[in-house]
Design a protein around this motif. Sequence first.
Motif, PDB file in Angstrom:
ATOM      1  N   SER A 230       0.816  -1.219   0.000  1.00  0.00           N
ATOM      2  CA  SER A 230       0.000   0.000   0.000  1.00  0.00           C
ATOM      3  C   SER A 230       0.847   1.265   0.000  1.00  0.00           C
ATOM      4  O   SER A 230       1.916   1.329   0.608  1.00  0.00           O
ATOM      5  CB  SER A 230      -0.919   0.006   1.219  1.00  0.00           C
ATOM      6  N   THR A 231       0.339   2.292  -0.677  1.00  0.00           N
ATOM      7  CA  THR A 231       0.963   3.617  -0.651  1.00  0.00           C
ATOM      8  C   THR A 231      -0.015   4.683  -0.169  1.00  0.00           C
ATOM      9  O   THR A 231       0.349   5.854  -0.063  1.00  0.00           O
ATOM     10  CB  THR A 231       1.473   3.996  -2.054  1.00  0.00           C
ATOM     11  N   ASP A 232      -1.243   4.275   0.123  1.00  0.00           N
ATOM     12  CA  ASP A 232      -2.288   5.214   0.523  1.00  0.00           C
ATOM     13  C   ASP A 232      -3.035   4.648   1.724  1.00  0.00           C
ATOM     14  O   ASP A 232      -3.751   3.657   1.602  1.00  0.00           O
ATOM     15  CB  ASP A 232      -3.254   5.446  -0.639  1.00  0.00           C
ATOM     16  N   GLY A 233      -2.862   5.295   2.883  1.00  0.00           N
ATOM     17  CA  GLY A 233      -3.466   4.782   4.101  1.00  0.00           C
ATOM     18  C   GLY A 233      -4.976   4.762   4.063  1.00  0.00           C
ATOM     19  O   GLY A 233      -5.609   3.836   4.593  1.00  0.00           O
ATOM     20  N   ARG A 234      -5.591   5.755   3.435  1.00  0.00           N
ATOM     21  CA  ARG A 234      -7.055   5.808   3.406  1.00  0.00           C
ATOM     22  C   ARG A 234      -7.638   4.673   2.571  1.00  0.00           C
ATOM     23  O   ARG A 234      -8.586   4.013   2.974  1.00  0.00           O
ATOM     24  CB  ARG A 234      -7.503   7.163   2.855  1.00  0.00           C
ATOM     25  N   THR A 235      -7.051   4.458   1.390  1.00  0.00           N
ATOM     26  CA  THR A 235      -7.509   3.355   0.547  1.00  0.00           C
ATOM     27  C   THR A 235      -7.256   2.019   1.235  1.00  0.00           C
ATOM     28  O   THR A 235      -8.085   1.109   1.184  1.00  0.00           O
ATOM     29  CB  THR A 235      -6.783   3.377  -0.809  1.00  0.00           C
ATOM     30  N   LYS A 237      -7.202   1.395   4.425  1.00  0.00           N
ATOM     31  CA  LYS A 237      -8.180   1.167   5.489  1.00  0.00           C
ATOM     32  C   LYS A 237      -9.484   0.607   4.927  1.00  0.00           C
ATOM     33  O   LYS A 237     -10.083  -0.316   5.496  1.00  0.00           O
ATOM     34  CB  LYS A 237      -8.446   2.464   6.251  1.00  0.00           C
ATOM     35  N   THR A 238      -9.924   1.136   3.797  1.00  0.00           N
ATOM     36  CA  THR A 238     -11.144   0.639   3.168  1.00  0.00           C
ATOM     37  C   THR A 238     -10.981  -0.807   2.741  1.00  0.00           C
ATOM     38  O   THR A 238     -11.865  -1.652   2.964  1.00  0.00           O
ATOM     39  CB  THR A 238     -11.491   1.507   1.947  1.00  0.00           C
ATOM     40  N   ASP A 239      -9.831  -1.111   2.132  1.00  0.00           N
ATOM     41  CA  ASP A 239      -9.576  -2.481   1.672  1.00  0.00           C
ATOM     42  C   ASP A 239      -9.475  -3.451   2.844  1.00  0.00           C
ATOM     43  O   ASP A 239      -9.980  -4.577   2.783  1.00  0.00           O
ATOM     44  CB  ASP A 239      -8.294  -2.525   0.847  1.00  0.00           C
ATOM     45  N   LEU A 240      -8.829  -3.012   3.910  1.00  0.00           N
ATOM     46  CA  LEU A 240      -8.696  -3.870   5.090  1.00  0.00           C
ATOM     47  C   LEU A 240     -10.046  -4.086   5.765  1.00  0.00           C
ATOM     48  O   LEU A 240     -10.342  -5.198   6.223  1.00  0.00           O
ATOM     49  CB  LEU A 240      -7.715  -3.252   6.088  1.00  0.00           C
ATOM     50  N   ALA A 241     -10.861  -3.057   5.817  1.00  0.00           N
ATOM     51  CA  ALA A 241     -12.196  -3.192   6.405  1.00  0.00           C
ATOM     52  C   ALA A 241     -13.002  -4.233   5.643  1.00  0.00           C
ATOM     53  O   ALA A 241     -13.712  -5.062   6.246  1.00  0.00           O
ATOM     54  CB  ALA A 241     -12.911  -1.846   6.401  1.00  0.00           C
ATOM     55  N   ARG A 242     -12.874  -4.205   4.327  1.00  0.00           N
ATOM     56  CA  ARG A 242     -13.580  -5.190   3.506  1.00  0.00           C
ATOM     57  C   ARG A 242     -13.068  -6.606   3.797  1.00  0.00           C
ATOM     58  O   ARG A 242     -13.854  -7.554   3.937  1.00  0.00           O
ATOM     59  CB  ARG A 242     -13.398  -4.853   2.030  1.00  0.00           C
ATOM     60  N   LEU A 243     -11.754  -6.741   3.909  1.00  0.00           N
ATOM     61  CA  LEU A 243     -11.174  -8.051   4.211  1.00  0.00           C
ATOM     62  C   LEU A 243     -11.636  -8.554   5.576  1.00  0.00           C
ATOM     63  O   LEU A 243     -12.000  -9.730   5.724  1.00  0.00           O
ATOM     64  CB  LEU A 243      -9.640  -7.956   4.185  1.00  0.00           C
ATOM     65  N   ILE A 244     -11.630  -7.680   6.567  1.00  0.00           N
ATOM     66  CA  ILE A 244     -12.013  -8.082   7.924  1.00  0.00           C
ATOM     67  C   ILE A 244     -13.492  -8.444   7.982  1.00  0.00           C
ATOM     68  O   ILE A 244     -13.889  -9.395   8.666  1.00  0.00           O
ATOM     69  CB  ILE A 244     -11.663  -6.969   8.930  1.00  0.00           C
ATOM     70  N   VAL A 266     -14.348  -4.691  13.043  1.00  0.00           N
ATOM     71  CA  VAL A 266     -13.915  -4.180  11.735  1.00  0.00           C
ATOM     72  C   VAL A 266     -13.264  -2.812  11.881  1.00  0.00           C
ATOM     73  O   VAL A 266     -12.174  -2.559  11.348  1.00  0.00           O
ATOM     74  CB  VAL A 266     -15.105  -4.105  10.760  1.00  0.00           C
ATOM     75  N   SER A 267     -13.909  -1.918  12.627  1.00  0.00           N
ATOM     76  CA  SER A 267     -13.387  -0.563  12.789  1.00  0.00           C
ATOM     77  C   SER A 267     -12.062  -0.545  13.540  1.00  0.00           C
ATOM     78  O   SER A 267     -11.092   0.090  13.108  1.00  0.00           O
ATOM     79  CB  SER A 267     -14.418   0.295  13.530  1.00  0.00           C
ATOM     80  N   THR A 268     -12.023  -1.263  14.655  1.00  0.00           N
ATOM     81  CA  THR A 268     -10.810  -1.273  15.489  1.00  0.00           C
ATOM     82  C   THR A 268      -9.629  -1.854  14.731  1.00  0.00           C
ATOM     83  O   THR A 268      -8.524  -1.292  14.732  1.00  0.00           O
ATOM     84  CB  THR A 268     -11.052  -2.071  16.777  1.00  0.00           C
ATOM     85  N   GLN A 269      -9.857  -2.991  14.068  1.00  0.00           N
ATOM     86  CA  GLN A 269      -8.751  -3.662  13.404  1.00  0.00           C
ATOM     87  C   GLN A 269      -8.256  -2.910  12.180  1.00  0.00           C
ATOM     88  O   GLN A 269      -7.049  -2.804  11.941  1.00  0.00           O
ATOM     89  CB  GLN A 269      -9.157  -5.080  13.012  1.00  0.00           C
ATOM     90  N   ASP A 271      -8.413   0.262  11.693  1.00  0.00           N
ATOM     91  CA  ASP A 271      -7.693   1.439  12.193  1.00  0.00           C
ATOM     92  C   ASP A 271      -6.262   1.080  12.561  1.00  0.00           C
ATOM     93  O   ASP A 271      -5.309   1.791  12.208  1.00  0.00           O
ATOM     94  CB  ASP A 271      -8.401   2.024  13.422  1.00  0.00           C
ATOM     95  N   LYS A 272      -6.095  -0.012  13.292  1.00  0.00           N
ATOM     96  CA  LYS A 272      -4.764  -0.420  13.743  1.00  0.00           C
ATOM     97  C   LYS A 272      -3.863  -0.784  12.568  1.00  0.00           C
ATOM     98  O   LYS A 272      -2.719  -0.330  12.466  1.00  0.00           O
ATOM     99  CB  LYS A 272      -4.872  -1.609  14.697  1.00  0.00           C
ATOM    100  N   TRP A 273      -4.375  -1.607  11.673  1.00  0.00           N
ATOM    101  CA  TRP A 273      -3.547  -2.100  10.576  1.00  0.00           C
ATOM    102  C   TRP A 273      -3.240  -1.037   9.534  1.00  0.00           C
ATOM    103  O   TRP A 273      -2.250  -1.143   8.819  1.00  0.00           O
ATOM    104  CB  TRP A 273      -4.225  -3.302   9.927  1.00  0.00           C
ATOM    105  N   SER A 274      -4.086  -0.018   9.411  1.00  0.00           N
ATOM    106  CA  SER A 274      -3.842   1.027   8.412  1.00  0.00           C
ATOM    107  C   SER A 274      -3.138   2.243   8.995  1.00  0.00           C
ATOM    108  O   SER A 274      -2.851   3.202   8.279  1.00  0.00           O
ATOM    109  CB  SER A 274      -5.167   1.465   7.771  1.00  0.00           C
ATOM    110  N   SER A 275      -2.824   2.207  10.293  1.00  0.00           N
ATOM    111  CA  SER A 275      -2.155   3.346  10.916  1.00  0.00           C
ATOM    112  C   SER A 275      -0.771   3.548  10.304  1.00  0.00           C
ATOM    113  O   SER A 275      -0.126   2.611   9.819  1.00  0.00           O
ATOM    114  CB  SER A 275      -2.010   3.129  12.427  1.00  0.00           C
ATOM    115  N   GLU A 276      -0.321   4.787  10.309  1.00  0.00           N
ATOM    116  CA  GLU A 276       0.994   5.090   9.737  1.00  0.00           C
ATOM    117  C   GLU A 276       2.090   4.333  10.481  1.00  0.00           C
ATOM    118  O   GLU A 276       3.058   3.862   9.879  1.00  0.00           O
ATOM    119  CB  GLU A 276       1.264   6.588   9.784  1.00  0.00           C
TER     120      GLU A 276
END
Length: 376
Positions: A230-235, A237-244, A266-269, A271-276
């Motif tokens: 990944s190069t974009d944290g916002r994108t 987070k969306t992709d990770l939310a879908r996976l979770i 979904v929200s907690t995880q 957030d953690k995984w997409s954090s900088e």
Amino acid sequence: MKTKRIAVSMGISFGVLAIGLIVFFSFKTSINRPQEPSKPYPYYTEEVTFENIQAQVTLAGTLTLPSAAGNYPAVILISGSGAQNRDEEISGHKPFLIIADHLTKHGIAVLRYDDRGVAKSTGNFKEATTADFASDVASAVDFLKTRVEVDRDKIGLIGHSEGGLIAPMVASNSKDVSFIVLLAGPGIEINKVLLTQQELISRADGISESDIKEFILPVHKKAFKMISMSTDGRTLKTDLARLIEETYDITPTNLISLNMTREQVVSTQSDKWSSEWFRNFLKYDPATILEKVTCPILALNGEKDLVVTPKENLSGISNALKKGGNTNVTVRELPNLNHLFQNCETGSPAEYAKIEETFSPIALKEMADWILKQVE
């Protein structure tokens, strides 16, 4: 006696470089901590603050000196992952308090401080990366150099877990660091460290082999691959939310959190995984940093450490330092100790709070003896 409930989610947890499972452990734990020193201490203690000027952060901590007057070798304690206070307090234990007490009694000054944004330190912990924490340590070195009680030619770093990644980062860029101690520091790629700990902790906590091999590891490998690319944290987070979300629907019932909703997981995880911090942390290879360290190094690890496994990581540390030409290296795997350097049964984080010992006396002696040799 009081009841404690440890939550281990699908992401970063308990502040010492670890990921976990959607599992909850409930147990009785004693609050007895026999190693904690009682006041009055037989040494000088001072509450201090110092500035990371570039980051506009004020760090608050405790400086302990063998006596108020004198000129002593000194060490800075660097905490593991997660928001840590100056004692690196976790599971009812205060390992940095124990370490500071022991080393100060043996003639070594110790500076320990609250992470930025924690307790009395200013700043925003959630927005900080490992590199930011390294800049705080560099500021701590600069602060000690201003103290007349500290021998500025004998300043060292002691890093625990992620702190064992940070210490070499600072030492490789500073001539003011004369030695470092790595306590369960990583020596191989962080993504490998995290996947290995996931497997071992799951097994120690009674998760079935089929759940580990067919569900837990594949999910984490997929997530980590997404994060590393990944190069974009916002994108991301969306992709990770879908996976979770997709993962949650097929999660074995025994791994489902009992007190978190699907939406909260979904929200907690995500957030953690997409954090900088985590996106940067996952991409680190400690070997590339260790190769640049030229000062003496002591690396200690516990035989039963499931978070940063001893054999792979100690070998990684040794090989990287050798490749860089550093021959002043001491490596020790200490029997029966876990990631917090407690004598233990399995090494699982679920045991931490139940164990009365905070930090192995053998490990304390190893550190003190080695440091005193370096500063002779």
